[in-house]
Design an enzyme around this catalytic site. Sequence first.
Site, PDB file in Angstrom:
ATOM      1  N   GLU A 256       0.887  -1.170   0.000  1.00 36.44           N
ATOM      2  CA  GLU A 256       0.000   0.000   0.000  1.00 36.44           C
ATOM      3  C   GLU A 256       0.918   1.210   0.000  1.00 36.44           C
ATOM      4  OE1 GLU A 256      -3.219   0.119  -0.197  1.00 36.44           O
ATOM      5  OE2 GLU A 256      -3.842  -1.906   0.296  1.00 36.44           O
ATOM      6  N   CYS A 290      -2.597   9.581   2.097  1.00 35.72           N
ATOM      7  CA  CYS A 290      -2.177   8.872   0.876  1.00 35.72           C
ATOM      8  C   CYS A 290      -3.209   9.049  -0.223  1.00 35.72           C
ATOM      9  CB  CYS A 290      -1.942   7.401   1.170  1.00 35.72           C
ATOM     10  SG  CYS A 290      -3.358   6.567   1.895  1.00 35.72           S
TER      11      CYS A 290
HETATM   12  P1  NAD Z   1       7.992   5.163   4.991  1.00 37.14           P
HETATM   13  O1  NAD Z   1       8.065   4.385   3.729  1.00 37.14           O
HETATM   14  O2  NAD Z   1       9.067   6.116   5.316  1.00 37.14           O
HETATM   15  O3  NAD Z   1       7.897   4.168   6.265  1.00 37.14           O
HETATM   16  C1  NAD Z   1       6.870   3.211   6.402  1.00 37.14           C
HETATM   17  C2  NAD Z   1       7.312   2.155   7.393  1.00 37.14           C
HETATM   18  O4  NAD Z   1       8.378   1.402   6.845  1.00 37.14           O
HETATM   19  C3  NAD Z   1       7.821   2.693   8.742  1.00 37.14           C
HETATM   20  O5  NAD Z   1       7.304   1.900   9.781  1.00 37.14           O
HETATM   21  C4  NAD Z   1       9.325   2.523   8.618  1.00 37.14           C
HETATM   22  O6  NAD Z   1       9.986   2.365   9.860  1.00 37.14           O
HETATM   23  C5  NAD Z   1       9.401   1.247   7.816  1.00 37.14           C
HETATM   24  N1  NAD Z   1      10.673   1.035   7.105  1.00 37.14           N
HETATM   25  C6  NAD Z   1      11.570   1.971   6.693  1.00 37.14           C
HETATM   26  N2  NAD Z   1      12.600   1.371   6.048  1.00 37.14           N
HETATM   27  C7  NAD Z   1      12.348   0.041   6.055  1.00 37.14           C
HETATM   28  C8  NAD Z   1      13.027  -1.097   5.538  1.00 37.14           C
HETATM   29  N3  NAD Z   1      14.175  -0.978   4.873  1.00 37.14           N
HETATM   30  N4  NAD Z   1      12.479  -2.325   5.722  1.00 37.14           N
HETATM   31  C9  NAD Z   1      11.291  -2.462   6.370  1.00 37.14           C
HETATM   32  N5  NAD Z   1      10.608  -1.415   6.887  1.00 37.14           N
HETATM   33  C10 NAD Z   1      11.109  -0.179   6.725  1.00 37.14           C
HETATM   34  O7  NAD Z   1       6.564   5.868   4.933  1.00 37.14           O
HETATM   35  P2  NAD Z   1       5.951   6.947   5.953  1.00 37.14           P
HETATM   36  O8  NAD Z   1       6.664   8.238   5.773  1.00 37.14           O
HETATM   37  O9  NAD Z   1       5.858   6.353   7.303  1.00 37.14           O
HETATM   38  O10 NAD Z   1       4.462   7.079   5.394  1.00 37.14           O
HETATM   39  C11 NAD Z   1       4.092   7.946   4.381  1.00 37.14           C
HETATM   40  C12 NAD Z   1       3.904   7.215   3.085  1.00 37.14           C
HETATM   41  O11 NAD Z   1       2.945   6.179   3.256  1.00 37.14           O
HETATM   42  C13 NAD Z   1       3.353   8.097   1.992  1.00 37.14           C
HETATM   43  O12 NAD Z   1       3.996   7.802   0.775  1.00 37.14           O
HETATM   44  C14 NAD Z   1       1.880   7.694   1.918  1.00 37.14           C
HETATM   45  O13 NAD Z   1       1.262   7.941   0.696  1.00 37.14           O
HETATM   46  C15 NAD Z   1       1.981   6.235   2.214  1.00 37.14           C
HETATM   47  N6  NAD Z   1       0.697   5.690   2.680  1.00 37.14           N
HETATM   48  C16 NAD Z   1       0.027   4.826   1.860  1.00 37.14           C
HETATM   49  C17 NAD Z   1      -1.207   4.338   2.256  1.00 37.14           C
HETATM   50  C18 NAD Z   1      -1.967   3.361   1.385  1.00 37.14           C
HETATM   51  O14 NAD Z   1      -2.866   2.723   1.898  1.00 37.14           O
HETATM   52  N7  NAD Z   1      -1.649   3.207   0.125  1.00 37.14           N
HETATM   53  C19 NAD Z   1      -1.739   4.710   3.489  1.00 37.14           C
HETATM   54  C20 NAD Z   1      -1.030   5.599   4.298  1.00 37.14           C
HETATM   55  C21 NAD Z   1       0.203   6.079   3.875  1.00 37.14           C
END
Ligand code: NAD
Length: 517
Positions: A256, A290
């Site tokens: 997602e 998002c």
């Molecule tokens: P992010 O990608 O920075 O982090 C998401 C999660 O991934 C965090 O818990 C982080 O600690 C973890 N993470 C980071 N590096 C990792 C790795 N190498 N391996 C495994 N896990 C890792 O995203 P964010 O800033 O927390 O959230 C914002 C983003 O999420 C935006 O792009 C938004 O559009 C998206 N989002 C999408 C949806 C959807 O349903 N499509 C919903 C909400 C947010």
Amino acid sequence: MSLAEELDAVDAGTAGTVDRHSTTETFESTAPASGAVVGVFPVHDAAAVEETVARARTAAEQWAALGWDGRKQRLSAYRGYLARRMHELADLVHRENGKPHADAILEITLAVDHLAWAGGHARKSLGPRKVPTGLLAANHTAYLEYQPLGVVGVIGPWNYPVFTPMGSIAYALAAGNAVVFKPSEYTPAVGAWLAAAWRAAVPDVPDAFQLVTGFGETGAALCRAHVGKIAFTGSAATGKKVMATCAETLTPVLMELGGKDAMIVDDDADVVAAADAAVWGSMSNGGQTCIGIERVYATEAVYDRFVTEVTNQVRNLRPGSDGEATYGPMTMPSQIDIVNRHVADATAAGARVVTGGTDADAYPAEGYVAPTVLLDVPENSSAVQEETFGPTITITRVRDAEEALARTNATTYGLAGSVFSKSKERGLDLARRMKSGMTSVNSVLTFASVPALPFGGVGDSGFGRIHGEDGLKEFTRAKAITRQNYALPVNLMSFSRPASAADALARVMGMVHGKHR
Ligand code: NAD
């Protein structure tokens, strides 16, 4: 003592006991509005993650053994617990994420509703059913059922710290899996609250929903822990890393990811309603949604009225952290630079800032971004092509709805979108042809509040679905079973079949299928 107060009492010395692991490294979660410490949490290493997953594996067996009714009853107890403590959880969300209390209530309401739907529909969507056997196996009965994967790892973002991960957690649990949840490092207290609430509401299977906290490394350790699936919600860039790590153990993934959602405002649209929806869709939650609206394409016929209406409404918005504020601070400080870069790129390329922008006098306060309306933004600029994730909106004049659709579909993302049109036929036609997983006609974001509808994107917005029957099936594997009820005089799958059987079969196939050209 409330759960929030218990979590407040956690300090560096006791953080390692929050989720029963001993760890020396901790990190602080701070309130984006004030910088105050919200909680101290362990940085779980690979050993702690594996230990948690091992406990979850045992819990998954207990959880699966409870059957549909047992799980439904406990999921109901959990949602009841959340519903009774909505304000307490909303306070914590307000402090740790920064959004207004009322928006946090709305978010929790949606999560509770999804929990109810998932628990209530799991048996019907996934339980054993008979399917037609067809000609060749007419003497058998065929059964199909959807079995749980065991342990599901959920990695979540910070922008909707309750609703978003619950879209995976509720559906994975309802499908019979145990869950290990790694919340964002920006909202670990909300994650810890949700897991503690589970232990309180479902004390007989407390390990069916557990938490690990930390940064990307902790998430990567969860990817390597041989779970049945990773449900990842976050940015496309991190999603690629998660897929690469999961590939090491052939762990399946649900992605997602981000979006660049557009609204199309057609000639016959209700302009006032469209403007109201565009302002909410782009500015609520400080634009950190998002499925937020980041671009609008309005036809010649409505453009001027639409811009005036949006601008008037946006000028009334006031970011802040008090009870009257319309949206809060940016949860992740580094996002401010991205928003500013997009606005600066757009203006450098000739865009007009109608209100807001990056000028010092537009700034509400440190940590906040002014609500910003941009016109005449070139289609190839970052403000149109990349996810901005801030309280900004671009409005572009187009000849007609067809041009609007072509522009809408011209980014690499494809999460959701909105269409405003009085004509039912036209609105639904545009919605169907929009390159996105979800579209609302004459509103914004509504699909997220309909539990029966699947949620997920296409292209760089990811793949797989949460919510609805598809969301339940996402956390299962299909199991096919046949049972022979009686033997046929001739068994085609036996070396004892007569030599004439193949000819007879070919004749029957010729009669049944041969007439089709
Ligand atoms: P992010 O990608 O920075 O982090 C998401 C999660 O991934 C965090 O818990 C982080 O600690 C973890 N993470 C980071 N590096 C990792 C790795 N190498 N391996 C495994 N896990 C890792 O995203 P964010 O800033 O927390 O959230 C914002 C983003 O999420 C935006 O792009 C938004 O559009 C998206 N989002 C999408 C949806 C959807 O349903 N499509 C919903 C909400 C947010």
